[in-house]
Design an enzyme around this catalytic site. Structure first.
Site, PDB file in Angstrom:
ATOM      1  N   GLY A 311       1.108  -1.194   0.167  1.00  0.00           N
ATOM      2  CA  GLY A 311      -0.071   0.026   0.046  1.00  0.00           C
ATOM      3  C   GLY A 311       1.065   1.199  -0.105  1.00  0.00           C
ATOM      4  O   GLY A 311       2.409   1.266  -0.255  1.00  0.00           O
ATOM      5  N   GLU A 312       0.269   2.159   0.942  1.00  0.00           N
ATOM      6  CA  GLU A 312       0.994   3.502   1.177  1.00  0.00           C
ATOM      7  C   GLU A 312       1.275   4.440  -0.632  1.00  0.00           C
ATOM      8  O   GLU A 312       2.220   5.266  -0.414  1.00  0.00           O
ATOM      9  CB  GLU A 312       2.279   3.387   1.851  1.00  0.00           C
ATOM     10  CG  GLU A 312       3.619   3.015   1.119  1.00  0.00           C
ATOM     11  CD  GLU A 312       3.921   2.271   2.363  1.00  0.00           C
ATOM     12  OE1 GLU A 312       5.558   2.958   2.228  1.00  0.00           O
ATOM     13  OE2 GLU A 312       3.789   2.742   3.704  1.00  0.00           O
ATOM     14  N   GLY A 313       0.984   3.675  -1.888  1.00  0.00           N
ATOM     15  CA  GLY A 313       1.442   4.332  -2.889  1.00  0.00           C
ATOM     16  C   GLY A 313       3.097   3.377  -3.751  1.00  0.00           C
ATOM     17  O   GLY A 313       3.321   3.600  -4.795  1.00  0.00           O
TER      18      GLY A 313
END
Length: 346
Positions: A311-313
């Protein structure tokens, strides 16, 4: 960024957001065609750079310029908390969301390193972490006002000068919300969309699946369109991603989506208008089982498939490297005429 402000006066309504769909600009076919014509002149066999050629054409089409360029990429990470997390659907407590935001700010997360590697900037948008959405197994996660405000907040990620936007999220419980979004939008059964997320298994996975099924069942009467699905089982950070995608389209900024939760948020727009994600690519395929199913539905082939599920880009930001390489080849390679290399025989 500062936490999302609350207000007695709505920043927007979902009807205003729906109206934006009618204002989305279409592709710039002239710029896309210019990219195709240049590719045919470069010192290589036709199609030899594979998807890099396709990605350059996509960039030119949605930046509405040729040649396309990536001088100021931005990664925007939206962080939000979910009331459904109280049902034990995650391997981590909700306090981790705020702790990870601090880690982003301190420069200690994976996405910080990946942004540095692509010479991009990172913006982290903390969305009222002390005010999680409601537990959607008991009713709607958000009011109309709250959902619209979160979407409007996400639109702030697109600022003048940004020429490529990578999107990501952080929020304990958001893979549960993402699974519920997909179930509400596209049907099937909860087990088709639910995966381990942060690493849940056994009884925790059973609870997570049950929460998704219950949430959609409870809110089904209110799910009259995709934005109502977002309102009833989504979350602040997922709504903000919807806003960022809309703002990017209006500003002609191409978008790179991250993994399952980010793509699930984007799918709200796809369900509302099949053309609404044409300016988006998916940076990577998450091993979260619902992601592959979702990519097939929305017709997106990810750029990378590295087994990443952070996640988190992170996957979207890593994919910027590929896009930069595509642009470098397109703009830097010599043509057959310039290099005095013979072209293909007739």
């Amino acid at each position: 960024m500062k936490p999302m402000a609350t207000s007695a006066k709505p920043a927007a309504s979902l009807n205003e957001i729906r109206a934006l769909l009618r204002e989305l600009p279409g592709p710039d076919l002239e710029s896309g065609t210019a990219a195709v014509l240049r590719e045919r002149q470069l010192t290589k066999p036709a199609g030899a750079l594979g998807r890099l050629e396709e990605l350059v054409q996509w960039l030119a089409t949605w930046q509405a310029k040729h040649p396309p360029f990536i001088n100021h990429p931005r990664t925007a990470v939206f962080a939000g908390n979910h009331g459904v997390a109280a049902r034990g659907v995650s391997a981590y407590p909700t306090a981790v969301t705020a702790q990870m935001v601090e880690n982003f700010i301190a420069g200690g997360a994976a996405v910080n390193q990946l942004c540095a590697a692509v010479d991009g900037d990172l913006r982290v948008y903390e969305m009222a972490l002390d005010q999680p959405t409601q537990d959607f197994t008991e009713g709607p996660a958000m009011t109309d006002e709250a959902a619209a405000r979160a979407i409007a907040y996400g639109m702030m990620a697109v600022e003048p000068g940004v020429d490529l936007l990578a999107l990501g999220e952080m929020g304990i419980g958001n893979s549960t919300a993402a699974a519920a979004l997909c179930l509400g939008l596209f049907g099937g059964e909860a087990k088709d969309w639910v995966g381990p997320g942060t690493g849940v298994e056994g009884e925790a996975l059973v609870r997570k699946t049950a929460a998704v099924a219950e949430g959609v069942a409870v809110n089904k009467p209110a799910m009259t369109d995709p934005f109502e699905v977002l309102r009833t089982v989504g979350g602040n950070e997922l709504a903000a991603i919807v806003g960022a995608i809309l703002a990017a389209r209006l500003a002609r900024v191409p978008v790179v989506l991250d993994g399952f939760a980010c793509t699930a948020a984007a799918a709200v727009l796809y369900a509302a208008d099949r053309r609404a994600l044409d300016h988006c690519v998916v940076g990577h395929r998450s091993p979260e089982p619902g992601h592959s199913r979702l990519l097939e539905i929305i017709g997106k082939q990810p750029i990378l498939d590295l087994g990443m599920r952070l996640g988190e880009g992170s996957g979207a930001t890593l994919a910027i490297q590929i896009l930069k390489g595509a642009v470098a080849c397109h703009t830097g390679m010599a043509t057959f005429e310039e290099a005095k290399v013979s072209g293909r025989s007739a």
